[in-house]
Design an enzyme around this catalytic site. Structure first.
Site, PDB file in Angstrom:
ATOM      1  N   HIS A   1       0.801  -1.222   0.000  1.00  0.00           N
ATOM      2  CA  HIS A   1       0.000   0.000   0.000  1.00  0.00           C
ATOM      3  C   HIS A   1       0.834   1.272   0.000  1.00  0.00           C
ATOM      4  CE1 HIS A   1      -4.489   0.955   1.021  1.00  0.00           C
ATOM      5  NE2 HIS A   1      -4.033   1.665   0.004  1.00  0.00           N
TER       6      HIS A   1
ATOM      7  N   ASP B   1      -9.682  -0.255   4.174  1.00  0.00           N
ATOM      8  CA  ASP B   1      -8.476  -0.838   4.756  1.00  0.00           C
ATOM      9  C   ASP B   1      -8.769  -1.248   6.196  1.00  0.00           C
ATOM     10  OD1 ASP B   1      -5.774  -1.371   5.516  1.00  0.00           O
ATOM     11  OD2 ASP B   1      -5.031   0.260   4.248  1.00  0.00           O
TER      12      ASP B   1
ATOM     13  N   HIS C   1      -6.377  -0.865   8.277  1.00  0.00           N
ATOM     14  CA  HIS C   1      -5.436   0.015   8.977  1.00  0.00           C
ATOM     15  C   HIS C   1      -5.562   1.454   8.472  1.00  0.00           C
ATOM     16  CE1 HIS C   1      -3.728  -4.087   8.763  1.00  0.00           C
ATOM     17  NE2 HIS C   1      -3.354  -3.853  10.011  1.00  0.00           N
TER      18      HIS C   1
ATOM     19  N   ASP D   1      -3.017   3.535   8.297  1.00  0.00           N
ATOM     20  CA  ASP D   1      -1.789   3.843   7.546  1.00  0.00           C
ATOM     21  C   ASP D   1      -1.353   5.290   7.739  1.00  0.00           C
ATOM     22  OD1 ASP D   1      -1.758   1.253   6.719  1.00  0.00           O
ATOM     23  OD2 ASP D   1      -2.375   1.643   4.661  1.00  0.00           O
TER      24      ASP D   1
ATOM     25  N   HIS E   1       4.531   0.663   4.342  1.00  0.00           N
ATOM     26  CA  HIS E   1       3.159   0.449   3.886  1.00  0.00           C
ATOM     27  C   HIS E   1       2.150   0.860   4.964  1.00  0.00           C
ATOM     28  CE1 HIS E   1       2.519  -3.982   5.442  1.00  0.00           C
ATOM     29  NE2 HIS E   1       3.166  -3.234   6.310  1.00  0.00           N
TER      30      HIS E   1
ATOM     31  N   ASP F   1      -7.415  -1.979  -0.040  1.00  0.00           N
ATOM     32  CA  ASP F   1      -6.427  -2.897   0.521  1.00  0.00           C
ATOM     33  C   ASP F   1      -7.105  -4.251   0.722  1.00  0.00           C
ATOM     34  OD1 ASP F   1      -4.790  -4.337   2.507  1.00  0.00           O
ATOM     35  OD2 ASP F   1      -3.746  -2.444   2.819  1.00  0.00           O
TER      36      ASP F   1
ATOM     37  N   ASP G   1      -6.706  -6.358   2.915  1.00  0.00           N
ATOM     38  CA  ASP G   1      -7.071  -6.659   4.303  1.00  0.00           C
ATOM     39  C   ASP G   1      -8.319  -5.920   4.778  1.00  0.00           C
ATOM     40  OD1 ASP G   1      -6.283  -4.082   5.204  1.00  0.00           O
ATOM     41  OD2 ASP G   1      -4.315  -4.766   5.835  1.00  0.00           O
TER      42      ASP G   1
ATOM     43  N   GLU H   1      -1.838  -4.596  -1.710  1.00  0.00           N
ATOM     44  CA  GLU H   1      -1.477  -5.625  -0.736  1.00  0.00           C
ATOM     45  C   GLU H   1      -1.869  -7.051  -1.137  1.00  0.00           C
ATOM     46  OE1 GLU H   1       0.449  -5.252   1.827  1.00  0.00           O
ATOM     47  OE2 GLU H   1       0.486  -3.089   2.122  1.00  0.00           O
TER      48      GLU H   1
END
Length: 316
Positions: free
Chosen positions: A106, A133, A135, A137, A150, A237, A239, A282
């Site tokens: 990412h 996402d 996260h 980030d 990332h 992403d 995830d 990702e």
């Protein structure tokens, strides 16, 4: 209904940009992401929906001399990737095509979103980012527990300290944290939590999704985009998705978006006709199960660009 009628405001040509990047993480495998998406028939899926698809190949950078042992994920190499991704993305946007950046970890979004932001600036338009996402980030080299870049792209794009070197020699656009709408967040570090709050990032974690429903949250984002006549960049992403349906990611977090929730998002974005660029980040085929994560991403992109079951009105 044709893809053009389904998404009236988007370009008819889509350009695929491979970003075989894994510099932002210490786990290998993301560099194979673009190849996996090609094998999963991303181009063929989009062509079948009526789009002209141009595969621009993979972004490449020269050998920076960095070694895998360097901390903060090889900063010299990461800066080279950021410049190269930004240049390719801006070239595609200037040609009138809609870019899909196929990652790659990412940290690729530091280049892709900067390209979209400066193109939007040159067009006299705002840019809104929908960041799907697990996260936020929004770490910095100082706050990050791992040093992996990332986990830093949103912080870098918003001008946080310690990350300016990534944009040396570039036409940089420092973004406002309030232009990021993050949905699906379910893992965030303590300092990172303070940063996103102070910078005004609109974070909608999975509890917010559970309490208010995915459709309402997406509708709010689209209302803002519509009101501002903004460009909309989708950064997805792997995830963000629950690992039970998309295991091909090195940072799995339980409790992610379901199959239906993720398709609903894509269908609503499609109906809006507002998406002007896309990140697919990702994807790590080394961790996948018979290509199921890559196939799901391609399936979601199909929904984003017009694939549907039947023509019928939907509640707004």
């Amino acid at each position: 209904m044709s893809a053009t009628n389904r998404m009236p405001n988007i370009q008819k040509e889509i350009a695929l940009i491979g970003v075989p990047l894994q510099t932002g993480t210490h786990m290998r495998g993301c560099a194979m992401g673009p190849a996996a998406l090609r094998c999963a028939d991303l181009a063929e899926t989009l062509s079948g929906l009526g789009f002209t698809v141009r595969d621009t190949g993979d972004v490449e950078v020269g050998n920076s001399g960095a070694t895998p042992s360097e901390e903060v994920s090889r900063p010299v190499e990461m800066a080279a990737w950021t410049r190269a991704i930004d240049a390719r993305g801006f070239e595609v946007l200037s040609s009138g095509a809609l870019p899909i950046f196929m990652g790659g970890d990412h940290s690729m979004s530091m280049g892709s979103i900067n390209a979209v932001a400066r193109y939007a600036r040159d067009q006299g338009r705002d840019l809104v980012v929908l960041w799907l996402d697990a996260h936020a980030d929004f770490n910095t080299p100082e706050s990050s527990p791992s040093g992996n870049m990332h986990g830093m792209p949103v912080a870098a794009l918003c001008g946080e300290s310690g990350l300016d070197f990534l944009f040396d020699g570039m036409d940089r656009v420092v973004m406002d944290g309030r232009d990021f709408n993050q949905i699906g967040i379910r893992s965030i570090d303590l300092t990172e939590r303070e940063l996103v709050r102070d910078r005004g990032v609109n974070v909608m974690d999975m509890r917010t999704v559970d309490e208010h429903g995915m459709s309402r949250l997406i509708a709010r984002v689209l209302e803002e985009v519509e009101a501002r006549d903004a460009m909309l960049h989708l950064s997805l992403d792997v995830d963000f998705l629950d690992p039970s349906i998309a295991p091909a990611v090195g940072t799995t977090v339980p409790g992610g978006a379901t199959y239906r929730e993720s398709h609903l998002i894509m269908e609503m974005l499609c109906d809006s006709g507002r998406v002007t660029s896309v990140d697919l980040a990702e994807l790590n085929p080394f961790l996948d199960e018979r290509g199921r994560s890559a196939l799901l991403l391609v399936d979601l992109i199909g929904s984003l660009f017009g694939r549907k079951i039947i023509d019928q009105p939907h509640a707004t």
